[in-house]
Write a protein that holds these residues in place. Structure first.
Motif, PDB file in Angstrom:
ATOM      1  N   ALA A  11       0.836  -1.209   0.000  1.00  0.00           N
ATOM      2  CA  ALA A  11       0.000   0.000   0.000  1.00  0.00           C
ATOM      3  C   ALA A  11       0.867   1.253   0.000  1.00  0.00           C
ATOM      4  O   ALA A  11       0.540   2.251  -0.668  1.00  0.00           O
ATOM      5  N   ALA A  12       1.989   1.211   0.731  1.00  0.00           N
ATOM      6  CA  ALA A  12       2.913   2.349   0.764  1.00  0.00           C
ATOM      7  C   ALA A  12       3.551   2.563  -0.605  1.00  0.00           C
ATOM      8  O   ALA A  12       3.737   3.715  -1.048  1.00  0.00           O
ATOM      9  N   ASP A  13       3.882   1.467  -1.282  1.00  0.00           N
ATOM     10  CA  ASP A  13       4.391   1.577  -2.655  1.00  0.00           C
ATOM     11  C   ASP A  13       3.375   2.281  -3.548  1.00  0.00           C
ATOM     12  O   ASP A  13       3.711   3.217  -4.292  1.00  0.00           O
ATOM     13  N   SER A  14       2.133   1.818  -3.473  1.00  0.00           N
ATOM     14  CA  SER A  14       1.076   2.370  -4.329  1.00  0.00           C
ATOM     15  C   SER A  14       0.827   3.844  -4.026  1.00  0.00           C
ATOM     16  O   SER A  14       0.640   4.661  -4.943  1.00  0.00           O
ATOM     17  N   ALA A  15       0.840   4.197  -2.735  1.00  0.00           N
ATOM     18  CA  ALA A  15       0.614   5.592  -2.351  1.00  0.00           C
ATOM     19  C   ALA A  15       1.740   6.486  -2.852  1.00  0.00           C
ATOM     20  O   ALA A  15       1.507   7.611  -3.321  1.00  0.00           O
ATOM     21  N   ALA A  18       1.308   7.000  -6.570  1.00  0.00           N
ATOM     22  CA  ALA A  18       0.198   7.906  -6.864  1.00  0.00           C
ATOM     23  C   ALA A  18       0.518   9.343  -6.471  1.00  0.00           C
ATOM     24  O   ALA A  18       0.269  10.282  -7.244  1.00  0.00           O
ATOM     25  N   ASN A  19       1.070   9.536  -5.295  1.00  0.00           N
ATOM     26  CA  ASN A  19       1.311  10.892  -4.784  1.00  0.00           C
ATOM     27  C   ASN A  19       2.448  11.603  -5.500  1.00  0.00           C
ATOM     28  O   ASN A  19       2.467  12.834  -5.599  1.00  0.00           O
ATOM     29  N   GLU A  20       3.429  10.831  -5.981  1.00  0.00           N
ATOM     30  CA  GLU A  20       4.547  11.440  -6.701  1.00  0.00           C
ATOM     31  C   GLU A  20       4.326  11.432  -8.207  1.00  0.00           C
ATOM     32  O   GLU A  20       5.166  11.937  -8.959  1.00  0.00           O
ATOM     33  N   ASN A  21       3.229  10.779  -8.622  1.00  0.00           N
ATOM     34  CA  ASN A  21       2.912  10.696 -10.050  1.00  0.00           C
ATOM     35  C   ASN A  21       4.071  10.090 -10.840  1.00  0.00           C
ATOM     36  O   ASN A  21       4.522  10.636 -11.856  1.00  0.00           O
ATOM     37  N   ILE A  22       4.547   8.951 -10.339  1.00  0.00           N
ATOM     38  CA  ILE A  22       5.621   8.231 -11.022  1.00  0.00           C
ATOM     39  C   ILE A  22       5.132   6.833 -11.373  1.00  0.00           C
ATOM     40  O   ILE A  22       4.135   6.352 -10.836  1.00  0.00           O
ATOM     41  N   ALA A  23       5.826   6.182 -12.272  1.00  0.00           N
ATOM     42  CA  ALA A  23       5.502   4.797 -12.621  1.00  0.00           C
ATOM     43  C   ALA A  23       6.120   3.852 -11.590  1.00  0.00           C
ATOM     44  O   ALA A  23       7.127   4.174 -10.957  1.00  0.00           O
ATOM     45  N   SER A  24       5.524   2.681 -11.423  1.00  0.00           N
ATOM     46  CA  SER A  24       6.051   1.713 -10.453  1.00  0.00           C
ATOM     47  C   SER A  24       7.468   1.285 -10.816  1.00  0.00           C
ATOM     48  O   SER A  24       8.298   1.022  -9.939  1.00  0.00           O
ATOM     49  N   ILE A 217      20.389  -4.983   6.554  1.00  0.00           N
ATOM     50  CA  ILE A 217      20.606  -3.546   6.436  1.00  0.00           C
ATOM     51  C   ILE A 217      19.295  -2.933   5.961  1.00  0.00           C
ATOM     52  O   ILE A 217      18.662  -3.435   5.020  1.00  0.00           O
ATOM     53  N   LEU A 218      18.872  -1.863   6.607  1.00  0.00           N
ATOM     54  CA  LEU A 218      17.646  -1.178   6.199  1.00  0.00           C
ATOM     55  C   LEU A 218      17.944  -0.239   5.036  1.00  0.00           C
ATOM     56  O   LEU A 218      18.889   0.547   5.083  1.00  0.00           O
ATOM     57  N   ILE A 219      17.126  -0.322   4.012  1.00  0.00           N
ATOM     58  CA  ILE A 219      17.304   0.482   2.807  1.00  0.00           C
ATOM     59  C   ILE A 219      16.133   1.455   2.672  1.00  0.00           C
ATOM     60  O   ILE A 219      14.974   1.039   2.558  1.00  0.00           O
ATOM     61  N   ASP A 220      16.430   2.733   2.695  1.00  0.00           N
ATOM     62  CA  ASP A 220      15.394   3.764   2.527  1.00  0.00           C
ATOM     63  C   ASP A 220      15.178   3.987   1.034  1.00  0.00           C
ATOM     64  O   ASP A 220      16.085   4.433   0.328  1.00  0.00           O
ATOM     65  N   ILE A 221      13.965   3.680   0.560  1.00  0.00           N
ATOM     66  CA  ILE A 221      13.694   3.864  -0.874  1.00  0.00           C
ATOM     67  C   ILE A 221      12.739   5.031  -1.104  1.00  0.00           C
ATOM     68  O   ILE A 221      12.145   5.155  -2.180  1.00  0.00           O
ATOM     69  N   GLY A 222      12.590   5.879  -0.085  1.00  0.00           N
ATOM     70  CA  GLY A 222      11.835   7.108  -0.262  1.00  0.00           C
ATOM     71  C   GLY A 222      10.336   6.920  -0.386  1.00  0.00           C
ATOM     72  O   GLY A 222       9.683   7.651  -1.148  1.00  0.00           O
ATOM     73  N   LEU A 223       9.775   5.956   0.359  1.00  0.00           N
ATOM     74  CA  LEU A 223       8.320   5.800   0.342  1.00  0.00           C
ATOM     75  C   LEU A 223       7.659   6.986   1.033  1.00  0.00           C
ATOM     76  O   LEU A 223       8.245   7.621   1.905  1.00  0.00           O
ATOM     77  N   ASP A 224       6.435   7.272   0.655  1.00  0.00           N
ATOM     78  CA  ASP A 224       5.707   8.444   1.133  1.00  0.00           C
ATOM     79  C   ASP A 224       5.596   8.437   2.664  1.00  0.00           C
ATOM     80  O   ASP A 224       4.862   7.627   3.244  1.00  0.00           O
TER      81      ASP A 224
END
Length: 516
Positions: A11-15, A18-24, A217-224
């Motif tokens: 759901a975080a991926d999808s949000a 949608a919010n950044e108007n980018i493709a998956s 290792i935790l990877i921050d991928i910039g989710l909303d």
């Protein structure tokens, strides 16, 4: 830091998309770049990397990572070779197919499709990799919902028997993210390291899965971030961001009475050292006064090693048999090196029934409690108990998995209004509210006698200092582990001892204070 379920992460991926108007596929590219940053360092001493990709989004991650790594290596380390083995199929995801077409254009990457007929070739290819090669698992990630069978199981077995370092992307393939493993042991990837996105998956924190994930290792991928903040979770991964707000400042006009009076009841013949460690750790907590009640034969030992502590002597020389009025104390900790004599059990019962302050129960106190389970009903709200798994099972019954043990801990914590600090590599602090805080500090060098005694003394001191039981548990476990990490960094995990953790508690406090 919230620990999210697979469904919440999707759901975080999808949000974010949608919010950044980018493709998956663009979000996948972002995740791949974040992984490349770490893999550049991790592959420093390896000239070969072999990616094994499934036909879902985890496989698409693998394609993107391999392509971006090759772009880096071509200009900086052209001698490195990248091999990509992949499984395709009619159910391949769109982002997998897009990244497959992209990687086909990179002719310097060896790209091979594998299936059941190619298993012997795949096995031979893995066998022929250099001894320092890294195998990167991108078969399933979190996209698994059933046990591994067939060609996938055979591929994973080949990887596991390769005798090469294995790094998994997001999750070891075959391991469920939110529930106990349901595949055969050899059908789950045995990863040395997992690069996992956003937050640790619950399975990665369970001791029963240690063979599948030695570290992550935790990877921050910039989710909303705004969307993630709205997601409910009762499982929290403790970081310094949760710790710093808990720290209390000392008042300019405070005095020793301002900061509470802790009492430790501990020690018996052959285990006086537990009392020494517990008292010394309590003295590092910031408590105003620290007292200990010990067998008379241990009095001089306490005076000699911890002159700051007040000492009361039991009537017996070698064990605890009685105790006087306890009402003057802010907190009491008991259990380290206590023994399990009937006289000692009577003292514990007396304290449980008569003391109205904050308490910590550990070690032999828990063993005595497990023989007298009706006493659980006498525990005051906010009492902290600190069992390791075997002590926990003696108290609440045997468990078949860490997941079931946690469920029981939630039930018993709520029933009795107590805080259960279930000790382990990622110690779980189970609160009556149903929240569970998993610790992020600590190391294998702390798997030595005495470290639990240190924790008990430290927690008791924090309670006296004025921290609420929930705050003391979270702060105490984190700082205890951080002190262990600092000790291991300077002394090495192999040779460090419990006493070293005490010596580094002051540095742990300073490290948190100075990081903000």
């Amino acid at each position: 830091m919230k620990i999210l379920t697979t469904e919440q992460l999707r759901a975080a991926d999808s949000a974010t998309i949608a919010n950044e108007n980018i493709a998956s596929v663009d979000l996948m590219e972002r995740a791949a770049r974040a992984c490349v940053h770490h893999l550049m360092h991790l592959s420093e001493h390896s000239n070969e990397l072999a990616f094994v990709c499934g036909h879902g989004n985890n496989g698409g991650d693998g394609f993107a990572i391999a392509r971006l790594l090759q772009e880096k290596f071509s200009s900086t380390q052209p001698s490195k070779k990248i091999f990509v083995f992949f499984l395709s199929g009619s159910s391949a995801s769109d982002d997998f197919l897009i990244n497959l077409e992209r990687i086909k254009k990179i002719h310097s990457i060896s790209l091979v499709e594998i299936g059941e007929k190619e298993l012997d070739f795949f096995k031979e290819s893995i066998k022929n990799l250099s001894p320092t090669a890294i195998v990167i698992d991108c078969i399933f990630g979190t996209g698994l919902n059933k046990p591994i069978t067939g060609v996938y199981a055979e591929i994973i077995k080949i990887i596991n028997h390769s005798k090469r370092q294995i790094i998994s992307i997001d999750m070891p393939s075959g391991l469920m993210a939110d529930s106990p493993a349901n595949s055969d042991f050899n059908s789950i990837v045995h990863a040395e390291l997992v690069l996992t996105f956003l937050a640790p998956k619950l399975s990665l924190l369970m001791a029963e899965n240690a063979q599948y994930c030695k570290d992550f290792i935790l990877i921050d991928i910039g989710l909303d971030k705004k969307f993630v903040s709205t997601l409910p979770s009762s499982n929290i991964f403790i970081t310094k961001n949760e710790i710093f707000p808990l720290l209390k400042n000392r008042k300019k006009f405070g005095h020793k009475g301002t900061y509470g009076h802790a009492l430790l009841v501990c020690g018996c013949e052959g285990m006086f050292g537990a009392a020494l460690l517990s008292v010394a750790a309590c003295l590092r907590s910031g408590a105003g006064l620290v007292s200990t009640h010990v067998p008379s034969a241990a009095v001089d030992l306490i005076h000699g090693t911890s002159p700051e502590a007040l000492v009361s002597s039991d009537e017996e020389a070698l064990f605890i048999s009685s105790i006087k009025e306890v009402g003057k104390f802010t907190s009491i900790g008991f259990g380290p090196g206590l023994g399990s004599r009937n006289e000692t059990a009577s003292v514990i019962k007396y304290i449980i029934q008569q003391f109205s302050g904050k308490m910590v129960l550990d070690a032999d106190a828990l063993n005595i409690l497990s023989e007298n389970k009706t006493w659980l009903g006498f525990l005051r709200s906010g009492t902290i108990i600190t069992p390791h798994p075997k002590e926990f099972d003696r108290l609440f019954g045997a468990h078949s998995s860490d997941f079931s043990r946690l469920e029981t801990a939630k039930t018993e914590s709520a029933r009795h209004g107590i805080i259960i600090v279930l000790k382990g590599a990622h110690t779980a602090i189970v609160l009556p509210s149903g929240y569970i805080y998993f610790n992020s500090t600590g190391n294998p060098g702390m798997a030595k006698g005495g470290c639990g005694d240190v924790l008990t003394g430290f927690l008791t001191g924090l309670l006296a200092r004025g921290y609420l039981p929930q705050e003391a548990s979270i702060l105490g476990v984190y700082l205890h582990g951080l002190a262990g990490d600092l000790a291991a960094e300077e002394l090495g995990a192999e040779a460090m001892k419990a006493g070293d953790v005490i010596e580094f508690l002051a540095r742990a406090f300073k490290k948190i204070e100075s990081s903000f």
